[in-house]
Design a protein around this motif. Structure first.
Motif, PDB file in Angstrom:
ATOM      1  N   LEU A  14      21.456 -12.473 -29.072  1.00  0.00           N
ATOM      2  CA  LEU A  14      21.866 -12.804 -27.709  1.00  0.00           C
ATOM      3  C   LEU A  14      20.982 -13.924 -27.196  1.00  0.00           C
ATOM      4  O   LEU A  14      19.763 -13.785 -27.152  1.00  0.00           O
ATOM      5  CB  LEU A  14      21.735 -11.581 -26.794  1.00  0.00           C
ATOM      6  N   VAL A  15      21.604 -15.035 -26.822  1.00  0.00           N
ATOM      7  CA  VAL A  15      20.887 -16.142 -26.212  1.00  0.00           C
ATOM      8  C   VAL A  15      21.335 -16.261 -24.763  1.00  0.00           C
ATOM      9  O   VAL A  15      22.472 -16.644 -24.483  1.00  0.00           O
ATOM     10  CB  VAL A  15      21.131 -17.477 -26.954  1.00  0.00           C
ATOM     11  N   ASN A  16      20.452 -15.886 -23.857  1.00  0.00           N
ATOM     12  CA  ASN A  16      20.746 -15.948 -22.421  1.00  0.00           C
ATOM     13  C   ASN A  16      20.402 -17.344 -21.908  1.00  0.00           C
ATOM     14  O   ASN A  16      19.260 -17.633 -21.566  1.00  0.00           O
ATOM     15  CB  ASN A  16      19.942 -14.884 -21.672  1.00  0.00           C
ATOM     16  N   ASN A  17      21.405 -18.195 -21.849  1.00  0.00           N
ATOM     17  CA  ASN A  17      21.193 -19.596 -21.516  1.00  0.00           C
ATOM     18  C   ASN A  17      21.805 -20.019 -20.190  1.00  0.00           C
ATOM     19  O   ASN A  17      21.352 -20.989 -19.582  1.00  0.00           O
ATOM     20  CB  ASN A  17      21.755 -20.473 -22.642  1.00  0.00           C
ATOM     21  N   ALA A  18      22.832 -19.321 -19.723  1.00  0.00           N
ATOM     22  CA  ALA A  18      23.561 -19.757 -18.525  1.00  0.00           C
ATOM     23  C   ALA A  18      22.613 -19.949 -17.342  1.00  0.00           C
ATOM     24  O   ALA A  18      21.758 -19.097 -17.069  1.00  0.00           O
ATOM     25  CB  ALA A  18      24.637 -18.740 -18.165  1.00  0.00           C
ATOM     26  N   GLY A  19      22.754 -21.076 -16.650  1.00  0.00           N
ATOM     27  CA  GLY A  19      21.863 -21.344 -15.524  1.00  0.00           C
ATOM     28  C   GLY A  19      22.418 -22.381 -14.577  1.00  0.00           C
ATOM     29  O   GLY A  19      23.281 -23.186 -14.938  1.00  0.00           O
TER      30      GLY A  19
END
Length: 258
Positions: free
Chosen positions: A89-94
């Motif tokens: 899981l890559v939490n990138n949304a910003g």
């Protein structure tokens, strides 16, 4: 040569552009099946998927608003059902809403926090039951050096990234016994849409404060994310890895003396 992520499934939130796009492409190069999450950029997300397919990789695009836990949970279950699992899981949304504190609207901090930190929390919460059951998983949160330092006009953004940093450490502590690693990557100034206006106005001044005298490329950040997603970093968890060309190294502001 054996690719390091063959057979693994990776979700990249906000994967349709910028750093997220570069991460999705790089994970695919290492053999991962990539899920490109997007909120509104369907055509951009599909373009990333098409590029991956053209290079012989596997990818799908899935729409979901990371600020809505129910949507995120449905996305995670959909991924598991369609692809047989989830491993990375890559939490990138910003997002960013820059401005001096005096000029910010009362809701500006919450809008930024809901996406930047809320998205990390929601996606992590939704994914960890699956990771815990398989007793493996890698979570990489895309933070920023702003979360560790101060910069004028970045108070709400910096606060959201500081929250991600603290959350990363706590998650690493809680999930280590399940063989789940949690780390964060802290880019400095990177050439993406998020900072286009800032770099256009202040780019030359900012460069003088970066020892490497360059802005980061999304691909340079992506390489670090991929490292943290592979078994090459099997003993790395709870770390905040800066990718900033030395920006956060100097003691003071201004043009370096070297």
């Amino acid at each position: 040569m054996q690719k390091k992520l063959n057979g693994l499934v990776a979700l990249v939130t906000g994967g349709s552009r910028g750093i997220g796009r570069a991460i999705a492409l790089d994970l695919s190069q290492e053999g991962a099946t990539v899920v490109v999450n997007y909120r509104s950029g369907e055509s951009q997300a599909q373009e990333v998927v098409d590029i991956i397919h053209a290079s012989g990789g596997k990818a799908i695009a899935i729409q979901s608003d990371v600020t809505d836990y129910e949507q995120v949970n449905a996305m995670i279950q959909d991924i598991i059902n369609k692809l047989g699992g989830l491993d990375i899981l890559v939490n990138n949304a910003g997002v960013a809403k820059d401005g001096l504190i005096f000029n910010l609207e009362p809701g500006d901090w919450l809008d930024v926090m809901q996406v930047n930190f809320g998205g990390v929390f929601n996606c992590t919460k939704a994914a960890i039951a699956h990771f815990m059951s398989q007793r493996s998983g890698a979570i990489v949160n895309i933070s920023s050096v702003m979360g560790e330092r101060g910069w004028i006009g970045e108070s709400n953004y910096a606060a959201s990234k500081g929250a991600i940093n603290a959350f990363t450490r706590c998650c690493a502590m809680e999930l280590a016994r399940f063989n789940i690693r949690v780390n964060a990557v802290l880019p400095g100034f990177c050439s993406t849409d998020l900072v286009t206006d800032l770099l256009a106005k202040e780019g030359n001044k900012i460069l003088k404060q970066i020892p490497s005298r360059t802005f980061a490329k999304p691909e340079e950040v992506a390489k670090v994310v991929t490292f943290l997603a592979t078994s090459d970093s099997s003993y790395v968890t709870g770390s905040l890895v800066t990718v900033d060309g030395g920006l956060s190294t100097p003691l003071a502001m201004g043009k370096p003396s070297v």
